[in-house]
Design an enzyme around this catalytic site. Structure first.
Site, PDB file in Angstrom:
ATOM      1  N   TYR A 113      30.993  29.327  42.904  1.00  0.00           N
ATOM      2  CA  TYR A 113      32.413  29.685  43.022  1.00  0.00           C
ATOM      3  C   TYR A 113      32.961  29.076  44.303  1.00  0.00           C
ATOM      4  CZ  TYR A 113      31.109  33.212  39.527  1.00  0.00           C
ATOM      5  OH  TYR A 113      30.619  33.852  38.408  1.00  0.00           O
ATOM      6  N   PRO A 145      35.485  41.016  31.778  1.00  0.00           N
ATOM      7  CA  PRO A 145      35.678  42.365  31.222  1.00  0.00           C
ATOM      8  C   PRO A 145      37.100  42.599  30.736  1.00  0.00           C
ATOM      9  CG  PRO A 145      35.538  42.438  33.624  1.00  0.00           C
ATOM     10  CD  PRO A 145      35.154  41.049  33.216  1.00  0.00           C
ATOM     11  N   LEU A 146      38.047  41.808  31.289  1.00  0.00           N
ATOM     12  CA  LEU A 146      39.440  41.913  30.835  1.00  0.00           C
ATOM     13  C   LEU A 146      39.789  40.723  29.951  1.00  0.00           C
ATOM     14  CD1 LEU A 146      40.945  42.825  34.349  1.00  0.00           C
ATOM     15  CD2 LEU A 146      40.361  44.418  32.505  1.00  0.00           C
ATOM     16  N   GLY A 147      38.747  40.021  29.487  1.00  0.00           N
ATOM     17  CA  GLY A 147      38.995  38.821  28.694  1.00  0.00           C
ATOM     18  C   GLY A 147      39.842  37.836  29.487  1.00  0.00           C
ATOM     19  N   LEU A 151      44.103  41.912  27.219  1.00  0.00           N
ATOM     20  CA  LEU A 151      45.023  43.018  27.513  1.00  0.00           C
ATOM     21  C   LEU A 151      46.243  43.036  26.596  1.00  0.00           C
ATOM     22  CD1 LEU A 151      44.838  42.799  31.409  1.00  0.00           C
ATOM     23  CD2 LEU A 151      43.382  44.058  29.816  1.00  0.00           C
TER      24      LEU A 151
HETATM   25  N1  LIG Z   1      28.062  34.791  34.835  1.00  0.00           N
HETATM   26  C1  LIG Z   1      29.045  34.003  34.460  1.00  0.00           C
HETATM   27  O1  LIG Z   1      28.846  32.959  33.832  1.00  0.00           O
HETATM   28  C2  LIG Z   1      30.451  34.398  34.826  1.00  0.00           C
HETATM   29  C3  LIG Z   1      31.558  33.714  34.266  1.00  0.00           C
HETATM   30  C4  LIG Z   1      32.838  34.128  34.631  1.00  0.00           C
HETATM   31  C5  LIG Z   1      32.995  35.184  35.528  1.00  0.00           C
HETATM   32  N2  LIG Z   1      31.907  35.806  36.073  1.00  0.00           N
HETATM   33  C6  LIG Z   1      32.032  36.952  37.000  1.00  0.00           C
HETATM   34  O2  LIG Z   1      32.787  37.947  36.335  1.00  0.00           O
HETATM   35  C7  LIG Z   1      33.887  38.346  37.154  1.00  0.00           C
HETATM   36  C8  LIG Z   1      35.049  38.730  36.272  1.00  0.00           C
HETATM   37  O3  LIG Z   1      35.439  37.641  35.484  1.00  0.00           O
HETATM   38  P1  LIG Z   1      36.907  37.036  35.497  1.00  0.00           P
HETATM   39  O4  LIG Z   1      37.566  37.306  36.794  1.00  0.00           O
HETATM   40  O5  LIG Z   1      36.803  35.620  35.083  1.00  0.00           O
HETATM   41  O6  LIG Z   1      37.589  37.790  34.289  1.00  0.00           O
HETATM   42  P2  LIG Z   1      38.371  39.192  34.132  1.00  0.00           P
HETATM   43  O7  LIG Z   1      37.967  40.161  35.187  1.00  0.00           O
HETATM   44  O8  LIG Z   1      38.232  39.564  32.718  1.00  0.00           O
HETATM   45  O9  LIG Z   1      39.874  38.757  34.317  1.00  0.00           O
HETATM   46  C9  LIG Z   1      40.413  38.328  35.524  1.00  0.00           C
HETATM   47  C10 LIG Z   1      41.777  37.774  35.168  1.00  0.00           C
HETATM   48  O10 LIG Z   1      42.591  38.834  34.678  1.00  0.00           O
HETATM   49  C11 LIG Z   1      43.717  39.002  35.510  1.00  0.00           C
HETATM   50  N3  LIG Z   1      43.834  40.436  35.833  1.00  0.00           N
HETATM   51  C12 LIG Z   1      43.017  41.196  36.594  1.00  0.00           C
HETATM   52  N4  LIG Z   1      43.442  42.462  36.642  1.00  0.00           N
HETATM   53  C13 LIG Z   1      44.562  42.516  35.896  1.00  0.00           C
HETATM   54  C14 LIG Z   1      45.457  43.557  35.573  1.00  0.00           C
HETATM   55  N5  LIG Z   1      45.274  44.790  36.040  1.00  0.00           N
HETATM   56  N6  LIG Z   1      46.518  43.254  34.773  1.00  0.00           N
HETATM   57  C15 LIG Z   1      46.718  42.006  34.304  1.00  0.00           C
HETATM   58  N7  LIG Z   1      45.887  40.970  34.573  1.00  0.00           N
HETATM   59  C16 LIG Z   1      44.816  41.223  35.363  1.00  0.00           C
HETATM   60  C17 LIG Z   1      43.456  38.235  36.771  1.00  0.00           C
HETATM   61  O11 LIG Z   1      44.663  37.660  37.249  1.00  0.00           O
HETATM   62  P3  LIG Z   1      45.206  38.039  38.729  1.00  0.00           P
HETATM   63  O12 LIG Z   1      44.281  37.379  39.679  1.00  0.00           O
HETATM   64  O13 LIG Z   1      46.574  37.522  38.697  1.00  0.00           O
HETATM   65  O14 LIG Z   1      45.131  39.548  38.802  1.00  0.00           O
HETATM   66  C18 LIG Z   1      42.490  37.149  36.328  1.00  0.00           C
HETATM   67  O15 LIG Z   1      43.186  36.029  35.853  1.00  0.00           O
HETATM   68  C19 LIG Z   1      34.150  37.121  38.037  1.00  0.00           C
HETATM   69  O16 LIG Z   1      34.827  37.475  39.224  1.00  0.00           O
HETATM   70  C20 LIG Z   1      32.750  36.642  38.300  1.00  0.00           C
HETATM   71  O17 LIG Z   1      32.176  37.399  39.358  1.00  0.00           O
HETATM   72  C21 LIG Z   1      30.654  35.428  35.706  1.00  0.00           C
END
Ligand SMILES: NC(=O)c1ccc[n+]([C@@H]2O[C@H](COP(=O)([O-])OP(=O)(O)OC[C@H]3O[C@@H](n4cnc5c(N)ncnc54)[C@H](OP(=O)(O)O)[C@@H]3O)[C@@H](O)[C@H]2O)c1
Length: 275
Positions: free
Chosen positions: A59, A205-207, A212
């Site tokens: 990252y 987790p939030l796709g 949403l």
């Molecule tokens: N192991 C792997 O291959 C892998 C791959 C991907 C991710 N990850 C890990 O998983 C974590 C979570 O994944 P992620 O961040 O990609 O996906 P996520 O948590 O499903 O979604 C984050 C996205 O949703 C938006 N969001 C967050 N809270 C919100 C809310 N309350 N209302 C509306 N939109 C919201 C964020 O935008 P804003 O920033 O504008 O809030 C961001 O674009 C990452 O931080 C990373 O640590 C691991």
């Protein structure tokens, strides 16, 4: 009763973690324009009760681990930082798998330096490398564990068969796979984690925000006077006692909103509607 915390080997963390990836720049590359905001989000995440942070050397690349140390070192005693190795970022769009032992040993040294730690509490293989036998990658992590540089080993982006193969080489305390209301393709792996009594960390987790928009989610949210993101996270927490969601955001407002999901309880009727 829904468990409030979860074991990662001999460690215990609260069940709603924080995924730190989103505080990097666009495409998870470099620093964002507003550097102070990135550090403020990380500090506030801990203050709001998240004592499990997920990151990776990929990252930024490297930037996210540096940000965590800049925001929170010296670390509070109860903070558990999980990082990962096994992916290369030669350019922003590329996430190339590299599970060679030599690379993993070098990657771990880099993570220790950037995070300013002598041992990583949870070190995860970011993804199996099809060019390297999984036993070799996990074997390298097991050696580093014996050397005292890794406390616990986790895996990510694995099938149930790969999880079983990894567990034959070393004790595995967690799996991190994509999973959310709209994508349950890792349901079998989740069940394998329950059976093995190890943590399942759903990424996206939030796709990534897209999940949403589901109508059912909006309906349940309106009934509970909550937001769709809070309901999506509460659903995950209710789904399995081994679930450790790691939602990510670069927004302080979304961070506050998501943290409050730890207190939200869904009724059996809500869950039936979402299932
Ligand atoms: N192991 C792997 O291959 C892998 C791959 C991907 C991710 N990850 C890990 O998983 C974590 C979570 O994944 P992620 O961040 O990609 O996906 P996520 O948590 O499903 O979604 C984050 C996205 O949703 C938006 N969001 C967050 N809270 C919100 C809310 N309350 N209302 C509306 N939109 C919201 C964020 O935008 P804003 O920033 O504008 O809030 C961001 O674009 C990452 O931080 C990373 O640590 C691991």
């Amino acid at each position: 009763m829904r468990p409030e915390s979860i074991a990662l080997g001999d460690l215990r963390v609260r069940r709603l973690g924080f995924g730190a990836m989103r505080v990097c720049g666009p495409q998870v590359w470099g620093w964002p324009k507003d550097r102070a905001n990135a550090l403020a989000v990380l500090r506030r995440a801990y203050d709001l009760g998240h004592n499990f942070f997920d990151t990776s050397d990929a990252y930024g690349p490297q930037v996210n681990e540096t940000q965590i140390a800049a925001a929170l070192h010296p670390y509070p005693k109860d903070l558990v930082i999980a990082t990962k190795g096994g992916l290369l970022r030669p350019s922003a769009p590329r996430w190339d798998r590299c599970g060679r032992p030599q690379h993993l040993r070098r990657a771990l040294e880099g993570s220790l330096k950037r995070l300013r730690l002598e041992r990583i509490d949870l070190y995860q293989l970011h993804a199996p490398d099809p060019k390297v036998p999984l036993a070799e990658s996990i074997g390298a992590l097991a050696e580093l564990q014996r050397a005292g540089k890794i406390r616990h080993i986790g895996v990510s982006n694995v099938s149930a068969a790969q999880l079983a193969a990894a567990r034959r080489v070393a004790p595995i305390v967690s799996v991190q796979n994509q999973y959310n209301l709209g994508d349950r393709s890792s349901e079998g792996v989740l069940r394998a984690c329950e059976k093995a009594k190890i943590a399942f960390l759903p990424w996206y987790p939030l796709g990534a925000g897209a999940a949403l928009r589901a109508a059912k989610l909006k309906q349940v949210a309106a009934r509970l006077r909550a937001t769709p993101a809070q309901v999506a996270l509460a659903w995950l927490l209710a789904r399995s006692p081994v679930m450790l969601p790691i939602p990510g955001t670069h927004s302080l407002a979304h961070l506050e909103e998501n943290a409050a999901a730890a207190e939200l309880r869904l009724t059996a009727e809500d869950i039936a509607m979402l299932d």
